[in-house]
Design a protein around this motif. Structure first.
Motif, PDB file in Angstrom:
ATOM      1  N   ARG A  22       0.829  -1.202   0.000  1.00 27.42           N
ATOM      2  CA  ARG A  22       0.000   0.000   0.000  1.00 27.42           C
ATOM      3  C   ARG A  22       0.865   1.254   0.000  1.00 27.42           C
ATOM      4  NH1 ARG A  22      -3.975  -0.318   5.043  1.00 27.42           N
ATOM      5  NH2 ARG A  22      -5.058   1.307   3.854  1.00 27.42           N
ATOM      6  N   PRO A  23       0.440   2.299  -0.689  1.00 24.56           N
ATOM      7  CA  PRO A  23       1.112   3.588  -0.514  1.00 24.56           C
ATOM      8  C   PRO A  23       0.718   4.186   0.839  1.00 24.56           C
ATOM      9  CG  PRO A  23      -0.742   3.805  -2.032  1.00 24.56           C
ATOM     10  CD  PRO A  23      -0.643   2.352  -1.696  1.00 24.56           C
ATOM     11  N   VAL A  24       1.697   4.659   1.569  1.00 24.42           N
ATOM     12  CA  VAL A  24       1.457   5.331   2.846  1.00 24.42           C
ATOM     13  C   VAL A  24       1.625   6.824   2.619  1.00 24.42           C
ATOM     14  CG1 VAL A  24       2.228   5.631   5.223  1.00 24.42           C
ATOM     15  CG2 VAL A  24       2.179   3.345   4.208  1.00 24.42           C
ATOM     16  N   ILE A  25       0.593   7.581   2.956  1.00 27.01           N
ATOM     17  CA  ILE A  25       0.579   9.017   2.716  1.00 27.01           C
ATOM     18  C   ILE A  25       0.664   9.726   4.061  1.00 27.01           C
ATOM     19  CG2 ILE A  25      -0.623  10.894   1.578  1.00 27.01           C
ATOM     20  CD1 ILE A  25       0.135   8.541  -0.279  1.00 27.01           C
ATOM     21  N   PHE A  46      -3.637  14.721   1.904  1.00 29.84           N
ATOM     22  CA  PHE A  46      -5.003  14.216   1.901  1.00 29.84           C
ATOM     23  C   PHE A  46      -5.541  14.131   0.478  1.00 29.84           C
ATOM     24  CE2 PHE A  46      -9.570  14.859   1.743  1.00 29.84           C
ATOM     25  CZ  PHE A  46     -10.018  13.841   2.573  1.00 29.84           C
ATOM     26  N   ASN A  47      -5.295  15.154  -0.328  1.00 28.89           N
ATOM     27  CA  ASN A  47      -5.760  15.139  -1.709  1.00 28.89           C
ATOM     28  C   ASN A  47      -5.192  13.947  -2.475  1.00 28.89           C
ATOM     29  OD1 ASN A  47      -7.029  17.576  -1.138  1.00 28.89           O
ATOM     30  ND2 ASN A  47      -5.363  18.805  -2.012  1.00 28.89           N
ATOM     31  N   VAL A  48      -3.911  13.699  -2.279  1.00 30.86           N
ATOM     32  CA  VAL A  48      -3.266  12.568  -2.954  1.00 30.86           C
ATOM     33  C   VAL A  48      -3.899  11.256  -2.506  1.00 30.86           C
ATOM     34  CG1 VAL A  48      -1.096  11.285  -3.169  1.00 30.86           C
ATOM     35  CG2 VAL A  48      -1.090  13.775  -3.379  1.00 30.86           C
ATOM     36  N   ALA A  49      -4.096  11.107  -1.188  1.00 32.09           N
ATOM     37  CA  ALA A  49      -4.709   9.881  -0.673  1.00 32.09           C
ATOM     38  C   ALA A  49      -6.124   9.701  -1.213  1.00 32.09           C
ATOM     39  CB  ALA A  49      -4.722   9.908   0.858  1.00 32.09           C
ATOM     40  N   MET A  61      -3.522   6.679   5.147  1.00 34.91           N
ATOM     41  CA  MET A  61      -3.240   8.075   5.483  1.00 34.91           C
ATOM     42  C   MET A  61      -2.794   8.167   6.929  1.00 34.91           C
ATOM     43  SD  MET A  61      -3.623  11.239   4.168  1.00 34.91           S
ATOM     44  CE  MET A  61      -2.904  12.661   5.012  1.00 34.91           C
ATOM     45  N   ILE A  62      -1.625   8.754   7.162  1.00 28.25           N
ATOM     46  CA  ILE A  62      -1.121   8.998   8.514  1.00 28.25           C
ATOM     47  C   ILE A  62      -1.178  10.499   8.770  1.00 28.25           C
ATOM     48  CG2 ILE A  62       0.831   8.788  10.093  1.00 28.25           C
ATOM     49  CD1 ILE A  62      -0.249   6.096   9.311  1.00 28.25           C
ATOM     50  N   LEU A 137       5.351   2.399  -0.832  1.00 27.10           N
ATOM     51  CA  LEU A 137       6.152   3.624  -0.807  1.00 27.10           C
ATOM     52  C   LEU A 137       5.599   4.557   0.257  1.00 27.10           C
ATOM     53  CD1 LEU A 137       4.319   6.074  -2.255  1.00 27.10           C
ATOM     54  CD2 LEU A 137       4.969   4.859  -4.323  1.00 27.10           C
ATOM     55  N   LEU A 138       6.413   5.516   0.635  1.00 25.39           N
ATOM     56  CA  LEU A 138       6.010   6.560   1.574  1.00 25.39           C
ATOM     57  C   LEU A 138       5.976   7.896   0.833  1.00 25.39           C
ATOM     58  CD1 LEU A 138       8.021   5.775   4.826  1.00 25.39           C
ATOM     59  CD2 LEU A 138       5.552   6.080   4.704  1.00 25.39           C
ATOM     60  N   TYR A 139       4.836   8.567   0.883  1.00 27.77           N
ATOM     61  CA  TYR A 139       4.691   9.899   0.291  1.00 27.77           C
ATOM     62  C   TYR A 139       4.691  10.934   1.401  1.00 27.77           C
ATOM     63  CZ  TYR A 139       2.129  14.024  -1.346  1.00 27.77           C
ATOM     64  OH  TYR A 139       1.740  15.323  -1.618  1.00 27.77           O
ATOM     65  N   HIS A 140       5.358  12.074   1.151  1.00 24.67           N
ATOM     66  CA  HIS A 140       5.249  13.212   2.063  1.00 24.67           C
ATOM     67  C   HIS A 140       5.658  14.482   1.341  1.00 24.67           C
ATOM     68  CE1 HIS A 140       9.506  14.297   3.149  1.00 24.67           C
ATOM     69  NE2 HIS A 140       9.717  13.124   2.599  1.00 24.67           N
ATOM     70  N   GLY A 141       5.309  15.613   1.931  1.00 29.14           N
ATOM     71  CA  GLY A 141       5.756  16.916   1.467  1.00 29.14           C
ATOM     72  C   GLY A 141       6.658  17.547   2.510  1.00 29.14           C
ATOM     73  N   SER A 142       6.770  18.858   2.471  1.00 33.46           N
ATOM     74  CA  SER A 142       7.623  19.551   3.438  1.00 33.46           C
ATOM     75  C   SER A 142       6.821  20.246   4.528  1.00 33.46           C
ATOM     76  CB  SER A 142       8.521  20.571   2.719  1.00 33.46           C
ATOM     77  OG  SER A 142       7.750  21.384   1.851  1.00 33.46           O
TER      78      SER A 142
END
Length: 313
Positions: A22-25, A46-49, A61-62, A137-142
């Motif tokens: 699963r992708p983790v956002i 949230f939008n990506v998830a 979603m975390i 994969l792990l997704y994140h921004g700044s």
């Protein structure tokens, strides 16, 4: 569509083999508050998830929301869309995030409120939500890393992959002044696998003058090589996007927007399709074209997410 250095085999260039799990956002859930008083649920992660759920990718979603009316709406909206809410914490101390959106000629600017629940994503609860998960994969921004508590929690998640190597990281830079500094950007770039940013952010990070010319690809190659990335994705608004890889450069033309409402969340829509492409092993060109088309479709509605499953089909 130009494809420098890739020859006739551009459609065969892959991100990777299809990913398992699963992708983790990770990051902010908040409400975008528009000038007319409308409050739209959003936040880049949230939008990506949300979009990934629309594509049946089952994201985890975390995040954290307040124990308040807005937080209740987050849970209810996610559950109605079929999303997993097990990774979204409820804080008694901090409110659900808010951003005041200002629009000028359809272009958004943001007043990001401080001291929000997503700044304080608790480590232990996040680790519990990740137990037993196979992570693609792990997704994140700044933005979600601006506070030390959420930053420490994300670092803990990087160390948790059931004894396997750290999962690949999709970094969507999303620089929001004044909530970033170069030392943090350098740290997260060095550990990223794929990086997506827009042309203005590219010039900012590489400390070059803002331009929309051919030199953008030179700047991108510089960043790509400096941080030893697998892929660097640069979006250019109405001029499309391009991807830098070891195989060369692949360019994508924008899809015209016939009835623009606003561009809020267009970059997040692009990221979601890109992650879907990575997960399924699509070619770079196919992923890029689909991502640009979906971003254009989002620009024809108010806000960053769509309620209708028809768009995702």
């Amino acid at each position: 569509m130009a494809d420098q250095g890739c020859g006739k085999n551009k459609m065969a260039i892959k991100f990777f083999s299809p990913l398992r799990g699963r992708p983790v956002i990770f990051g902010e859930v908040l409400f975008d508050c528009f000038p007319d008083g409308e409050a739209v649920l959003g936040g880049a992660p949230f939008n990506v998830a949300w979009h990934l759920q629309g594509f049946k990718n089952s994201p985890l979603m975390i995040s954290s929301v307040g124990n308040d009316a807005h937080g209740d709406k987050v849970y209810a909206t996610m559950q109605a869309w079929g999303m997993d809410v097990s990774g979204v914490q409820a804080s008694d101390k901090y409110p659900t995030g808010q951003v005041v959106v200002h629009l000028q000629d359809g272009q958004p600017s943001y007043d990001i409120v401080t001291g929000q629940a997503y700044d304080h994503i608790a480590e232990q609860a996040a680790l519990v939500a990740m137990e037993g998960q196979q992570i693609a994969l792990l997704y994140h921004g700044s933005l979600a890393l601006r506070d030390k508590e959420s930053r420490a929690t994300f670092d803990a998640l990087l160390a948790l992959n059931n004894g396997k190597p750290t999962p690949p990281i999709f970094l969507d830079l999303n620089l929001r002044d004044p909530w970033w500094e170069m030392s943090l950007v350098e740290k997260i770039l060095r550990r990223a696998t794929w990086v997506k940013l827009n042309d203005e952010e590219l010039c900012e990070v590489t400390q070059h003058p803002l331009t929309d010319g051919d030199s953008l690809q030179t700047y991108a190659k510089e960043l790509f090589e400096r941080y030893e990335l697998e892929r660097l994705i640069v979006t250019r608004g109405a001029q499309g996007a391009f991807v830098i890889s070891k195989e060369g450069v692949v360019e994508g033309r924008p899809v015209p927007v016939e009835n623009i409402m606003d561009t809020v969340g267009a970059g997040d829509a692009f990221s979601a399709v890109t992650i879907a492409g990575i997960s399924q092993g699509w070619s770079i060109q196919y992923t890029l074209d689909r991502a640009l088309a979906f971003a254009s479709a989002i620009c024809e509605q108010r806000g960053a997410t769509a309620q209708s499953p028809d768009l995702y089909r």
